[in-house]
Design a protein around this motif. Structure first.
Motif, mmCIF file in Angstrom:
data_model
loop_
_atom_site.group_PDB
_atom_site.id
_atom_site.type_symbol
_atom_site.label_atom_id
_atom_site.label_comp_id
_atom_site.label_asym_id
_atom_site.label_seq_id
_atom_site.Cartn_x
_atom_site.Cartn_y
_atom_site.Cartn_z
ATOM 1 N N GLU A 172 0.809 -1.218 0.103
ATOM 2 C CA GLU A 172 -0.137 -0.109 -0.099
ATOM 3 C C GLU A 172 0.761 1.225 -0.011
ATOM 4 N N ARG A 173 2.142 1.300 0.199
ATOM 5 C CA ARG A 173 2.853 2.278 0.159
ATOM 6 C C ARG A 173 3.057 3.166 -1.383
ATOM 7 N N PRO A 174 3.404 4.339 -1.067
ATOM 8 C CA PRO A 174 3.401 5.132 -2.359
ATOM 9 C C PRO A 174 3.788 4.661 -3.703
ATOM 10 N N ILE A 175 5.049 4.011 -3.581
ATOM 11 C CA ILE A 175 6.105 3.543 -4.930
ATOM 12 C C ILE A 175 5.406 2.108 -5.121
ATOM 13 N N PRO A 176 5.231 0.930 -4.557
ATOM 14 C CA PRO A 176 4.689 -0.274 -5.221
ATOM 15 C C PRO A 176 3.181 0.094 -5.211
ATOM 16 N N SER A 177 2.455 1.326 -4.772
ATOM 17 C CA SER A 177 1.214 1.021 -5.126
ATOM 18 C C SER A 177 0.755 1.793 -6.428
ATOM 19 N N GLY A 178 1.946 2.387 -6.947
ATOM 20 C CA GLY A 178 2.058 3.032 -8.096
ATOM 21 C C GLY A 178 1.359 4.513 -8.129
ATOM 22 N N ARG A 179 1.489 5.081 -6.863
ATOM 23 C CA ARG A 179 0.893 6.536 -6.899
ATOM 24 C C ARG A 179 2.071 7.491 -6.960
ATOM 25 N N ILE A 180 3.244 6.954 -6.969
ATOM 26 C CA ILE A 180 4.306 7.907 -7.431
ATOM 27 C C ILE A 180 5.428 6.977 -7.703
ATOM 28 N N SER A 181 6.342 7.597 -8.922
ATOM 29 C CA SER A 181 7.186 6.687 -9.633
ATOM 30 C C SER A 181 8.430 6.783 -8.824
ATOM 31 N N PRO A 182 9.294 5.668 -8.976
ATOM 32 C CA PRO A 182 10.690 5.671 -8.098
ATOM 33 C C PRO A 182 11.430 6.786 -8.581
ATOM 34 N N ARG A 183 11.702 7.269 -9.730
ATOM 35 C CA ARG A 183 12.461 8.563 -10.097
ATOM 36 C C ARG A 183 12.036 9.830 -9.256
ATOM 37 N N ALA A 184 10.364 10.018 -9.325
ATOM 38 C CA ALA A 184 9.988 11.251 -8.689
ATOM 39 C C ALA A 184 10.127 11.036 -7.259
ATOM 40 N N ALA A 185 10.311 10.064 -6.645
ATOM 41 C CA ALA A 185 10.519 9.675 -5.074
ATOM 42 C C ALA A 185 11.909 10.083 -4.880
ATOM 43 N N LEU A 186 12.869 9.641 -5.733
ATOM 44 C CA LEU A 186 14.254 10.012 -5.390
ATOM 45 C C LEU A 186 14.438 11.262 -5.467
ATOM 46 N N MET A 187 14.085 11.971 -6.569
ATOM 47 C CA MET A 187 14.366 13.545 -6.743
ATOM 48 C C MET A 187 13.610 14.349 -5.643
ATOM 49 N N TRP A 188 12.521 13.803 -5.079
ATOM 50 C CA TRP A 188 11.951 14.654 -3.934
ATOM 51 C C TRP A 188 12.741 14.486 -2.687
ATOM 52 N N SER A 189 13.409 13.069 -2.503
ATOM 53 C CA SER A 189 14.288 12.873 -1.403
ATOM 54 C C SER A 189 15.460 13.928 -1.624
ATOM 55 N N VAL A 190 16.137 13.897 -2.685
ATOM 56 C CA VAL A 190 17.348 14.762 -2.651
ATOM 57 C C VAL A 190 16.944 16.349 -2.588
ATOM 58 N N THR A 191 15.710 16.574 -3.049
ATOM 59 C CA THR A 191 15.413 18.040 -2.480
ATOM 60 C C THR A 191 15.215 18.177 -1.151
ATOM 61 N N LEU A 192 14.642 17.398 -0.520
ATOM 62 C CA LEU A 192 14.415 17.404 0.873
ATOM 63 C C LEU A 192 15.808 17.374 1.757
ATOM 64 N N PHE A 193 16.653 16.673 1.214
ATOM 65 C CA PHE A 193 18.148 16.648 1.907
ATOM 66 C C PHE A 193 18.698 17.997 1.661
ATOM 67 N N VAL A 194 18.739 18.424 0.503
ATOM 68 C CA VAL A 194 19.344 19.870 0.034
ATOM 69 C C VAL A 194 18.661 21.132 0.938
ATOM 70 N N VAL A 195 17.388 20.952 0.889
ATOM 71 C CA VAL A 195 16.829 22.048 1.488
ATOM 72 C C VAL A 195 16.871 22.075 3.261
ATOM 73 N N GLY A 196 16.925 20.923 3.825
ATOM 74 C CA GLY A 196 17.254 20.463 5.027
ATOM 75 C C GLY A 196 18.455 20.934 5.523
ATOM 76 N N CYS A 197 19.725 20.678 4.540
ATOM 77 C CA CYS A 197 20.867 21.055 5.072
ATOM 78 C C CYS A 197 21.377 22.655 5.240
#
Length: 267
Positions: free
Chosen positions: A68-93
């Motif tokens: 039921e999680r976002p990626i295996p359920s198909g509600r977000i693509s793996p690439r979009a999840a990866l890019m979102w993660s990088v954005t969060l790290f950069v802004v947090g730092c």
């Protein structure tokens, strides 16, 4: 909405609250809300980045354990999840750099550990559990570095790390079917469920005992005893082989302990 979901905002809020507790416990409470706000959002975003990138690397295992999680359920693509993660790290730092250089250094280090954990350490016996425990413990340290590090902050970091170590081991027990199917060599897969339960229980026992050494006053001792009751119930669940129930009680105990630390620090 899906971008927020993959961050697991409840975990992010708890991490942010832990960092603020570390700041309060340091004894140097800022006169304005500027620094506390920066501390909270830096930890919130970096924690969210860690959760998102963990889902990215765990997408095949989650297809078995948590479809039921976002990626295996198909509600977000793996690439979009990866890019979102990088954005969060950069802004947090970047936000951490606005606090001071010590916070920036810890933010960069912890972001790196989160990435390495998700990519390499999670499937190694104990290594992944230790990494997550370190990350949880240093949320308190981060708040202390934003103000004035103290022995209380160190106590809180150690206790949080021990409780998290126990919870992570129990989570691995719960995820054992999917991990075995994909060859992940977690601690339960390596030493078995029973020995893993014993290891998780020992970590909790040490945390419970150490919690009474924290010099935060009688109010803290009363409050932390409530948290310790939850931890003891979780150990009982472990002995009964109930990994899911045990994990829920550990999480409840951690939330109650966080409230105890905050209460003791304020009073």
């Amino acid at each position: 909405m899906i971008l927020l979901e993959i961050m697991r905002p409840a975990n992010c809020v708890m991490a942010g609250a832990a960092s603020l507790t570390g700041m309060i416990a340091s004894g140097a409470i800022p006169s304005s809300l500027h620094i506390p706000a920066l501390v909270f959002f830096a930890v919130f975003l970096i924690t969210g980045g860690g959760n998102a990138i963990n889902d990215y690397f765990d997408r095949e295992i989650d297809a078995v354990n948590r479809p039921e999680r976002p990626i295996p359920s198909g509600r977000i693509s793996p690439r979009a999840a990866l890019m979102w993660s990088v954005t969060l790290f950069v802004v947090g730092c970047a936000i951490s750099g606005l606090i001071n250089q010590s916070c920036l250094a810890l933010a960069v280090l912890n972001s790196s550990v989160l990435i390495i954990y998700a990519a390499r350490l999670k499937g190694l016996p104990a290594a992944g559990n230790i990494a997550v425990s370190y990350l949880t413990g240093t949320t308190f340290l981060f708040g202390g570095l934003a103000a004035m590090p103290s022995s209380i902050t160190a106590y809180l970091s150690i206790l949080a790390a021990l409780a998290t170590l126990s919870r992570e081991i129990v989570k691995d027990i719960e995820d054992l079917p999917g991990d075995l199917a994909h060859g992940a060599k977690t601690l339960p897969a390596f030493i078995g469920e029973r020995k893993s339960f014993i290891t998780a229980s020992l970590a909790l026992i040490v945390a419970v005992l150490l919690s009474y050494l924290v010099p935060l006053g009688i109010e803290y001792l009363v409050a932390v005893s409530t948290a310790n009751i939850a931890f003891l119930v979780s150990m009982n669940r472990m002995l009964r082989g109930d990994a899911s129930g045990s994990q829920r009680w550990i999480k409840m105990g951690m939330a109650l302990a966080l409230m105890a630390f905050l209460l003791g620090s304020l009073l």
